[in-house]
Design an enzyme around this catalytic site. Structure first.
Site, PDB file in Angstrom:
ATOM      1  N   GLU A  13      -5.131   8.877  -3.877  1.00 23.27           N
ATOM      2  CA  GLU A  13      -4.907   9.107  -5.077  1.00 23.27           C
ATOM      3  C   GLU A  13      -3.544  10.389  -5.615  1.00 23.27           C
ATOM      4  O   GLU A  13      -3.373   9.107  -7.539  1.00 23.27           O
ATOM      5  CB  GLU A  13      -6.265  10.699  -5.394  1.00 23.27           C
ATOM      6  CG  GLU A  13      -7.483  10.111  -6.353  1.00 23.27           C
ATOM      7  CD  GLU A  13      -8.638  10.967  -6.056  1.00 23.27           C
ATOM      8  OE1 GLU A  13      -8.873  11.351  -5.036  1.00 23.27           O
ATOM      9  OE2 GLU A  13      -8.679  10.746  -7.359  1.00 23.27           O
ATOM     10  N   ARG A  36     -11.108  11.427  12.583  1.00 22.04           N
ATOM     11  CA  ARG A  36     -12.469  11.754  12.938  1.00 22.04           C
ATOM     12  C   ARG A  36     -13.105  10.489  13.960  1.00 22.04           C
ATOM     13  O   ARG A  36     -13.448   9.974  14.180  1.00 22.04           O
ATOM     14  CB  ARG A  36     -13.892  11.905  11.423  1.00 22.04           C
ATOM     15  CG  ARG A  36     -14.131  13.108  11.335  1.00 22.04           C
ATOM     16  CD  ARG A  36     -14.392  13.340  10.007  1.00 22.04           C
ATOM     17  NE  ARG A  36     -13.366  13.204   8.304  1.00 22.04           N
ATOM     18  CZ  ARG A  36     -13.469  13.029   7.401  1.00 22.04           C
ATOM     19  NH1 ARG A  36     -14.679  12.556   6.815  1.00 22.04           N
ATOM     20  NH2 ARG A  36     -12.302  13.291   6.396  1.00 22.04           N
TER      21      ARG A  36
HETATM   22  O1  LIG Z   1     -10.187   5.322   2.165  1.00 21.32           O
HETATM   23  P1  LIG Z   1      -9.176   6.689   2.396  1.00 21.32           P
HETATM   24  O2  LIG Z   1      -9.334   6.487   0.762  1.00 21.32           O
HETATM   25  O3  LIG Z   1      -7.703   5.905   3.024  1.00 21.32           O
HETATM   26  O4  LIG Z   1     -10.164   7.484   3.089  1.00 21.32           O
HETATM   27  C1  LIG Z   1     -10.413   8.003   4.306  1.00 21.32           C
HETATM   28  C2  LIG Z   1     -10.626   7.876   4.915  1.00 21.32           C
HETATM   29  O5  LIG Z   1     -10.725  10.050   4.740  1.00 21.32           O
HETATM   30  C3  LIG Z   1     -10.606  11.040   5.928  1.00 21.32           C
HETATM   31  O6  LIG Z   1      -9.524  11.156   6.749  1.00 21.32           O
HETATM   32  P2  LIG Z   1      -8.215  12.393   5.931  1.00 21.32           P
HETATM   33  O7  LIG Z   1      -7.025  11.640   6.259  1.00 21.32           O
HETATM   34  O8  LIG Z   1      -9.137  13.157   5.200  1.00 21.32           O
HETATM   35  O9  LIG Z   1      -8.430  12.946   7.879  1.00 21.32           O
HETATM   36  P3  LIG Z   1      -9.186  13.624   8.845  1.00 21.32           P
HETATM   37  O10 LIG Z   1      -9.848  12.748   9.319  1.00 21.32           O
HETATM   38  O11 LIG Z   1      -8.521  14.111  10.016  1.00 21.32           O
HETATM   39  O12 LIG Z   1     -10.493  14.384   8.622  1.00 21.32           O
HETATM   40  C4  LIG Z   1     -11.710   9.413   6.547  1.00 21.32           C
HETATM   41  O13 LIG Z   1     -11.899   9.492   7.996  1.00 21.32           O
HETATM   42  C5  LIG Z   1     -10.522   7.748   6.919  1.00 21.32           C
HETATM   43  O14 LIG Z   1      -9.858   7.722   7.613  1.00 21.32           O
HETATM   44  N1  LIG Z   2     -15.836  12.031   0.486  1.00 20.12           N
HETATM   45  C1  LIG Z   2     -15.321  11.425   1.906  1.00 20.12           C
HETATM   46  N2  LIG Z   2     -15.770  12.289   2.414  1.00 20.12           N
HETATM   47  C2  LIG Z   2     -15.263  12.857   3.809  1.00 20.12           C
HETATM   48  N3  LIG Z   2     -14.184  11.516   3.932  1.00 20.12           N
HETATM   49  C3  LIG Z   2     -13.744  11.273   2.656  1.00 20.12           C
HETATM   50  N4  LIG Z   2     -12.872  11.000   3.565  1.00 20.12           N
HETATM   51  C4  LIG Z   2     -11.930   9.854   1.693  1.00 20.12           C
HETATM   52  N5  LIG Z   2     -13.167  10.443   0.931  1.00 20.12           N
HETATM   53  C5  LIG Z   2     -14.123  10.850   1.717  1.00 20.12           C
END
Ligand SMILES: O=P(O)(O)OC[C@H]1O[C@H](OP(=O)(O)OP(=O)(O)O)[C@H](O)[C@@H]1O
Ligand SMILES: Nc1ncnc2[nH]cnc12
Length: 184
Positions: free
Chosen positions: A105, A68
């Site tokens: 986590e 994202r």
């Molecule tokens: O602070 P954190 O606990 O590391 O979480 C935040 C990350 O989690 C989500 O990405 P995700 O890994 O879900 O990937 P995506 O963007 O490909 O859906 C979000 O876009 C951040 O990059």
């Molecule tokens: N609650 C949440 N919603 C969307 N993206 C995330 N990445 C980590 N936690 C999230």
């Protein structure tokens, strides 16, 4: 975020974020940004805010965090006239990479960057949608440090304050600012 972020803009952005309970697993309240992406006024306003932060903090490159973060960072890089550099999940970049493991986590994950994409001359603005536990941002900051580049800052649409990501990335920021448009 400073006074230039008007309350009206923040309200608009917040109204375009959809809460999805129990996704992707029970107990998680997922913050879905697809309504924001589908609204050109909201997406444009967020892009403008991030461009202003790149300018204010003297960035020379924009790093987006998969996936994202790519969507949000790419138009910022184009509008700011800066190069875009992806931080990807492991195994996706074809060239010589630097890799950094981090803790989720449950279990571990790894992100990578093309080693040649940044140099000691660069000041990098990292852009993502959500700062949650801070694991992704912390690993990405470590990668940037290992290229020799400076960190201009980390800018996110949303900071989930109760997950303490800000504390987790504090030392990796090394004094650079963490800018959150919305703190929840
Ligand atoms: O602070 P954190 O606990 O590391 O979480 C935040 C990350 O989690 C989500 O990405 P995700 O890994 O879900 O990937 P995506 O963007 O490909 O859906 C979000 O876009 C951040 O990059
Ligand atoms: N609650 C949440 N919603 C969307 N993206 C995330 N990445 C980590 N936690 C999230």
């Amino acid at each position: 975020m400073n006074t230039a972020t008007t309350e009206a803009t923040r309200e608009l952005l917040l109204s375009r974020i959809r809460d999805v309970p129990d996704y992707p697993k029970p107990g998680v309240l997922f913050k879905d940004i697809t309504p924001l992406l589908a609204d050109p006024v909201a997406f444009g306003a967020l892009t403008d805010l991030f461009v202003e932060l790149c300018t204010r903090h003297g960035a020379t490159k924009v790093v987006g965090l998969e996936a994202r973060g790519f969507i949000l960072a790419a138009p910022v890089a184009v509008r700011a006239g800066l190069g875009f550099v992806p931080v990807r999940k492991a195994g996706k970049l074809p060239g010589a990479t630097l890799g950094q493991m981090y803790e989720l986590e449950y279990g571990t994950a790894e992100v990578e960057i093309h080693a040649e994409d940044l140099s000691a001359d660069d000041r990098v603005m990292v852009i993502d949608d959500v700062l949650a536990t801070g694991g992704t941002a912390q690993a990405s900051l470590e990668l940037i440090r290992r290229t020799g580049a400076q960190v201009a800052g980390v800018s996110v649409l949303m900071e989930l304050g109760f997950l303490s990501g800000r504390e987790r990335i504090r030392s990796a920021l090394a004094g650079a600012p963490l800018e959150a448009v919305i703190t929840l």
